[in-house]
Design a protein around this motif. Structure first.
Motif, short mmCIF file in Angstrom:
data_model
loop_
_atom_site.label_atom_id
_atom_site.label_comp_id
_atom_site.label_asym_id
_atom_site.label_seq_id
_atom_site.Cartn_x
_atom_site.Cartn_y
_atom_site.Cartn_z
N VAL A 298 1.01 -1.08 -0.02
CA VAL A 298 -0.07 0.08 -0.07
C VAL A 298 0.86 1.22 -0.04
N MET A 302 0.35 4.48 -3.06
CA MET A 302 0.21 5.50 -2.70
C MET A 302 0.15 6.66 -3.78
N ASN A 310 -6.58 7.78 -3.32
CA ASN A 310 -6.99 7.27 -4.79
C ASN A 310 -8.10 7.41 -5.34
N PHE A 316 -7.80 -1.07 -6.22
CA PHE A 316 -6.37 -1.48 -5.94
C PHE A 316 -5.83 -2.62 -6.74
N TRP A 338 -5.63 3.76 1.64
CA TRP A 338 -5.52 3.95 0.09
C TRP A 338 -6.55 4.53 -0.70
#
Length: 431
Positions: A298, A302, A310, A316, A338
């Motif tokens: 993570v 980033m 994000n 992800f 995240w």
């Protein structure tokens, strides 16, 4: 006119109990039409009926609420509005802002509160029976109703199918039953059919173990130890002595005959890795290893999005190897970081700290001290303290619905308790 209003309030409370029973356990992967699933359908119907039949929301004083819970949920709603559009934002707001407010407004007496808790326990029993059937038949009867293209995680561990009933993952279902276990423990302190509660307890416990998930099993054990200690220190010591003797005897027999129980051995390895901070993975503890590795993955993914993240709906994806891409974040804190950045993470932590502070300060608050073995505040404090730690190894997903109902019940309980004569007589909130 007054009689009509009274009937209206009874009707809306009955419908409220129906929603409390169904809302946390409906499968999100079953759709009614288009992109509208059964959960959102129930939600929309309830909100419409509530506004039409009841049409009011009780004013909650700041001191009687968990302000950062609402701040976090409003922030999430705004994020969804910006990143996913008004429909997703409206759905989120109805689920985790309006619905808890409606429940708090309707649950305004001790009798209503108890019935709401009983509705959740009954739902846990219903799902628990389905879980036992799923384990025996090695088949989930709900998943065939899912929309085309929905993929499910299936795994046989120690020869057992990891059950999940209406949930998307076994670990989430196991934690749901941990919530139910806590409610059963609280309810046992009140006058009620102990045989019925004992049946519910046994079925929920079996389901936790049949999920074959280390985190729910460890959470269950820790919560039971803490609640037992609070109820009776003498019984607690007796159980601890018995458990130590049994563990020692098991260790001696296991060492002598080279016999190991895979689940127990796996749990011991998991706890050892957590305490030692080891991130090595084996065939049995790979989940723990991956969860440690997530922190690095993570961090590396980033980019320059540390403040706002994000995006609430951005997927992800981290390439671990050329042949493997990680697409899930099994850590609620990292998941929020995240997607929503440091702003979201800070608000999440503040909401958790506020919930613990709210319940701990009111641990001596009762609706009826003479009939309650444990204050609901204390049981929720124990549950949430363990749950917030557990979220270091699991993403909340389906369990958010159950969590929001527990927050609503916590606030409703204290609004009712604040009106009791015992609390008015000088038992103010403890600092």
């Amino acid at each position: 006119m007054e009689r009509i209003m009274r009937k209206s309030q009874i009707s809306i409370f009955s419908f409220c109990l129906f929603v409390i029973f169904l809302y946390p356990i409906l499968p999100q992967y079953v759709y009614v039409v288009g992109g509208i699933n059964v959960v959102n359908t129930l939600l929309a119907i309830f909100c419409f009926v509530y506004i039409f039949m009841y049409g009011k929301i009780s004013r909650i004083a700041l001191k009687d609420s968990i302000i950062f819970y609402w701040v976090f949920m409003v922030m999430m709603t705004i994020r969804y509005l910006v990143d996913a559009g008004p429909l997703k934002a409206a759905t989120y707001a109805m689920s985790f802002v309006l619905l808890p407010l409606f429940f708090i407004s309707v649950i305004d007496t001790k009798a209503k509160f108890i019935k709401a808790v009983d509705a959740l326990i009954a739902a846990g029993l219903f799902l628990g029976i389905l879980g036992l059937i799923e384990s025996v038949m090695k088949f989930n009867f709900i998943q065939p109703l899912a929309s085309d293209g929905t993929e499910f995680f299936h795994e046989v561990r120690y020869g057992l199918l990891r059950i999940m009933t209406t949930f998307g993952q076994p670990i989430a279902y196991g934690l749901y039953q941990v919530f139910i276990i806590v409610l059963i423990n609280y309810r046992k302190g009140l006058k009620h059919s102990r045989r019925y509660l004992n049946i519910c307890y046994v079925i929920s416990t079996l389901n936790i173990f049949l999920s074959v998930s280390r985190i729910p099993i460890l959470a269950y054990i820790i919560i039971q130890i803490l609640l037992l200690y609070r109820k009776s220190k003498k019984k607690f010591l007796n159980y601890i002595v018995f458990a130590c003797v049994a563990a020692l005897a098991g260790l001696i027999v296991g060492t002598a005959f080279g016999f190991k129980i895979p689940l127990v051995d796996d749990l011991v390895q998991t706890v050892n890795q957590l305490l030692s901070g080891s991130s090595t993975s084996s065939s049995t503890t790979v989940g723990v290893g991956n969860r440690f590795d997530l922190w690095t993955w993570v961090y590396l993914s980033m980019g320059n999005n540390w403040v706002w993240g994000n995006g609430a709906v951005t997927k992800f994806a981290y390439k671990v190897y050329e042949w493997q891409t990680k697409t899930s974040i099994e850590n609620q804190y990292l998941f929020i970081l995240w997607h929503n950045g440091l702003v979201g993470l800070v608000l999440l932590i503040l909401s958790y700290v506020s919930t613990l502070q709210f319940s701990w300060k009111r641990r001596y608050y009762y609706m009826d001290q003479d009939k309650e073995g444990l204050s609901f505040n204390y049981t929720v404090f124990i549950l949430m303290a363990v749950y917030y730690i557990v979220e270091l190894g699991v993403q909340e997903t389906d369990l958010t619905r159950m969590y929001s109902i527990m927050i609503a019940l916590l606030i409703a309980y204290n609004r009712v308790a604040s009106r009791t004569e015992w609390n008015k007589a000088g038992n103010e909130i403890k600092e």
